[in-house]
Design a protein around this motif. Structure first.
Motif, short mmCIF file in Angstrom:
data_model
loop_
_atom_site.label_atom_id
_atom_site.label_comp_id
_atom_site.label_asym_id
_atom_site.label_seq_id
_atom_site.Cartn_x
_atom_site.Cartn_y
_atom_site.Cartn_z
N SER A 137 -6.57 8.39 0.42
CA SER A 137 -6.15 8.42 -0.97
C SER A 137 -7.25 7.84 -1.86
N LYS A 138 -7.13 8.07 -3.15
CA LYS A 138 -8.11 7.52 -4.09
C LYS A 138 -8.04 5.99 -4.11
N LYS A 140 -7.63 2.39 -2.55
CA LYS A 140 -7.91 1.75 -1.26
C LYS A 140 -7.26 0.37 -1.23
N ASN A 255 -1.82 9.67 -4.59
CA ASN A 255 -2.77 9.60 -5.72
C ASN A 255 -2.06 9.53 -7.06
N LYS A 258 -0.57 5.94 -7.42
CA LYS A 258 -1.49 4.81 -7.18
C LYS A 258 -1.15 4.05 -5.91
#
Length: 264
Positions: A137-138, A140, A255, A258
């Protein structure tokens, strides 16, 4: 010819899709609660206690290999439909039951092996469903998340040998919940927090001493959604020892919300 011993969840559908695409010969031993494969002409609806019937079906069709996939509800032995071989093997299964789900599955594999039937890895035809080490995913894991992950992994590693738990939820380095016999969704429901949002992790690792050919931790879009409702920030899996359904949808959801999907 391979024998597909299928229970519930969507994982068996993915296996069947791949096998049909590759035009492989198969038959299905349908142990699912809803008998979801009854429309397939190669499907046999059987009770888990009918070992004689199961072995007879496999041998009659020259099935020397089987593959387990999907969740099979722990049997109530007092109400279980048994055949002669089922009666013969029942003391072994009851003994295994006291040690947990993993022990029952191991005993079933042992019984099949004694009848010269080999158990294949459940990912034999769908290796693409097991994620390798990395972040998908974006978002981390940050420093706090990593501490929570370490705590959850330590908890799972310290469970008893035949404990059935594959998951743990940790928030602020505190154990919120360990997966019980009712599974991941029930655990997540109990972890819902009004105070915290996007905080805490769900770690799903194979059971200790688990036979990695069967019953690997499985997540899908529903798991991500339930984790979001519980207020968690991410999910962590073990490299090549997991099953992820609808991976692209899972990544997209993570994503958009969040969240992170991380593999150790």
């Amino acid at each position: 010819m391979i024998g597909l011993i299928f229970g519930d969840t969507d994982f068996p559908k993915e296996i069947l899709k791949k096998i049909k695409k590759e035009n492989l010969k198969y038959l299905i031993i349908d142990l699912s609660k809803s008998k979801k494969f009854k429309k397939d002409k190669r499907s046999y609806s059987v009770s888990i206690g009918q070992f004689g019937k199961i072995i007879k079906i496999l041998k009659k069709n020259n099935c020397k290999k089987v593959l387990f996939a999907g969740k099979v509800k722990k049997p109530n032995f007092s109400k279980l439909k048994l055949d002669i071989k089922g009666i013969y093997y029942i003391p072994r299964l009851i003994k295994a039951l006291k040690l947990g789900d993993a022990a029952i599955l191991k005993e079933i594999i042992k019984i099949l092996s004694q009848n010269k039937i080999k158990t294949e890895n459940s990912l034999k035809f769908n290796s693409e469903l097991a994620l390798k080490k990395g972040n998908y995913s974006k978002v981390k894991p940050n420093k706090q998340d990593k501490l929570d992950i370490q705590k959850a992994i330590k908890v799972l590693n310290n469970l008893d040998q035949y404990n059935f738990s594959q998951g743990a939820v940790v928030r602020n380095k505190k154990i919120v919940s360990i997966e019980g016999k009712d599974g991941t969704e029930k655990m997540l429901k109990n972890c819902k927090s009004k105070k915290f949002r996007n905080h805490g992790v769900l770690v799903k690792f194979p059971k200790k001493e688990q036979d990695l050919r069967i019953d690997l931790p499985t997540i899908g879009l529903r798991t991500l959604k339930k984790s979001k409702i519980a207020g968690l920030k991410g999910i962590v899996l073990k490299s090549k020892q997991n099953i992820v359904l609808d991976i692209n949808k899972c990544i997209k959801f993570a994503n958009e919300n969040k969240m992170f999907i991380s593999v150790k």
